[in-house]
Design an enzyme around this catalytic site. Structure first.
Site, PDB file in Angstrom:
ATOM      1  N   ASN A   9      47.788  40.798  33.038  1.00  0.00           N
ATOM      2  CA  ASN A   9      46.651  40.005  33.021  1.00  0.00           C
ATOM      3  C   ASN A   9      45.697  40.046  31.862  1.00  0.00           C
ATOM      4  O   ASN A   9      45.263  41.110  31.492  1.00  0.00           O
ATOM      5  CB  ASN A   9      46.042  40.667  34.385  1.00  0.00           C
ATOM      6  N   LYS A  11      43.140  38.541  31.086  1.00  0.00           N
ATOM      7  CA  LYS A  11      41.867  38.252  31.407  1.00  0.00           C
ATOM      8  C   LYS A  11      41.248  37.395  30.419  1.00  0.00           C
ATOM      9  O   LYS A  11      41.858  36.364  30.132  1.00  0.00           O
ATOM     10  CB  LYS A  11      40.786  39.724  31.432  1.00  0.00           C
ATOM     11  N   HIS A  95      41.205  38.766  42.057  1.00  0.00           N
ATOM     12  CA  HIS A  95      40.874  40.066  41.561  1.00  0.00           C
ATOM     13  C   HIS A  95      39.291  40.562  41.562  1.00  0.00           C
ATOM     14  O   HIS A  95      38.572  39.958  41.747  1.00  0.00           O
ATOM     15  CB  HIS A  95      41.148  39.564  39.895  1.00  0.00           C
ATOM     16  N   GLU A  97      37.344  41.665  39.542  1.00  0.00           N
ATOM     17  CA  GLU A  97      36.212  41.027  38.508  1.00  0.00           C
ATOM     18  C   GLU A  97      35.509  39.603  39.353  1.00  0.00           C
ATOM     19  O   GLU A  97      34.613  39.338  39.095  1.00  0.00           O
ATOM     20  CB  GLU A  97      36.573  40.955  37.215  1.00  0.00           C
ATOM     21  N   GLU A 167      44.590  47.712  43.504  1.00  0.00           N
ATOM     22  CA  GLU A 167      44.055  47.877  42.043  1.00  0.00           C
ATOM     23  C   GLU A 167      42.701  48.524  42.520  1.00  0.00           C
ATOM     24  O   GLU A 167      41.629  48.063  42.727  1.00  0.00           O
ATOM     25  CB  GLU A 167      43.490  46.660  41.295  1.00  0.00           C
ATOM     26  N   GLY A 173      40.199  49.061  33.799  1.00  0.00           N
ATOM     27  CA  GLY A 173      39.589  49.073  32.334  1.00  0.00           C
ATOM     28  C   GLY A 173      38.901  50.424  32.153  1.00  0.00           C
ATOM     29  O   GLY A 173      37.950  50.222  31.067  1.00  0.00           O
ATOM     30  N   SER A 212      44.290  50.792  34.676  1.00  0.00           N
ATOM     31  CA  SER A 212      44.602  51.377  33.547  1.00  0.00           C
ATOM     32  C   SER A 212      46.132  52.219  33.455  1.00  0.00           C
ATOM     33  O   SER A 212      46.260  53.118  33.046  1.00  0.00           O
ATOM     34  CB  SER A 212      43.807  52.689  33.513  1.00  0.00           C
TER      35      SER A 212
END
Ligand code: PEP
Length: 251
Positions: A9, A11, A95, A97, A167, A173, A212
């Site tokens: 991904n 992003k 996702h 985010e 996730e 991140g 990560s």
């Protein structure tokens, strides 16, 4: 036997020049046999990536799609049909985010999931708990609710043509990774939840770990029985690192 999938991904990263550089790096990778590999660039660069990776066994996906499957009056959105027309095979749905920063609701995510499948795309449903939820002992409850919401709307059969990505939000991140045992516990619970409705779907569905993942920790995560590959963020922006993660999924 489930075929591992490793998806990168990207992003909201990239320029035409850096994407061209990344494509060059990906083209040079020695890829493992038996592992499905995909990259998920920003929508603006999908065509560049699809063209640039022609002939290389790396699929392309999108990071989001509209709630409506077909093109129409929905300014600023991209329909799953348009993503399919541009050469995408996958799309991320939910996702963290987008759930957290853009406030995407469970109802909206089920519509996106259905829109993706209606256009022949494979949705990759992202689910996971925040640090506060983990510390409150609510991890499995949160993940079951997020998965359950799509099962309730679309039925368990929808997961015969979909991928789930666990996730943990606190690992995305941040450089913090769930231990293989922590991840396995959640993956096993996701599979068990699907099994209560369909043993076949539960056996076949691929559940990716994301948060990560790096070349240094990928092999021990991928060795767990219910981890079928990874959704890779930051590390997928480096072709060599991404290649090493893909190879870890093949070993
Ligand atoms: C992600 O964005 O899906 C992700 C897992 O990011 P990272 O690998 O950078 O934690």
């Amino acid at each position: 036997m489930r075929r591992p999938l490793v998806a990168g991904n990207w992003k909201m990263h990239g320029t035409r020049a850096s994407v061209a550089e990344l494509i060059r790096g990906l083209r040079q990778l020695a890829l493992p046999v038996g592992v499905e590999i995909a990259v998920i660039p920003p929508a603006l660069y999908v065509t560049q990536v699809v063209t640039g990776l022609e002939g290389k066994a790396i699929g392309v996906g999108a990071q989001n799609c509209a709630v409506e499957p077909m093109q129409g009056a929905l300014t600023g959105e991209i329909a799953a049909s348009q993503l399919a027309d541009s050469g995408c095979a996958y799309v991320l749905v939910g996702h963290s985010e987008r759930r957290q920063i853009l406030g995407e609701s469970e109802a909206m995510l089920s519509r996106k999931f259905a829109a993706a499948q209606a256009c022949g795309l494979i949705p990759i449903l992202c689910i996971g708990e925040t640090l506060a939820q983990r510390e409150a002992g609510k991890t499995l409850e949160v993940v079951q609710r997020q998965l359950g919401s799509v099962i309730e709307q679309l039925g368990v059969g929808a997961f015969a043509r979909a991928v789930v990505a666990y996730e943990p939000v606190w690992a995305i991140g941040t450089g913090l990774t769930a231990s293989p045992e922590q991840a396995q516990e959640v993956h096993a619970s996701i599979r068990a939840q699907l099994r209560t409705e369909s043993a076949d779907v539960a056996r076949g569905v691929r559940i990716l770990y994301g948060g990560s993942v790096k070349a240094a920790n990928a092999a021990e995560l991928f060795a767990m029985p219910d981890i079928d590959g990874g959704l890779i963020g930051g590390a997928s922006l480096n072709a060599d690192e991404f290649g090493a993660i893909c190879r870890a999924a093949g070993s």
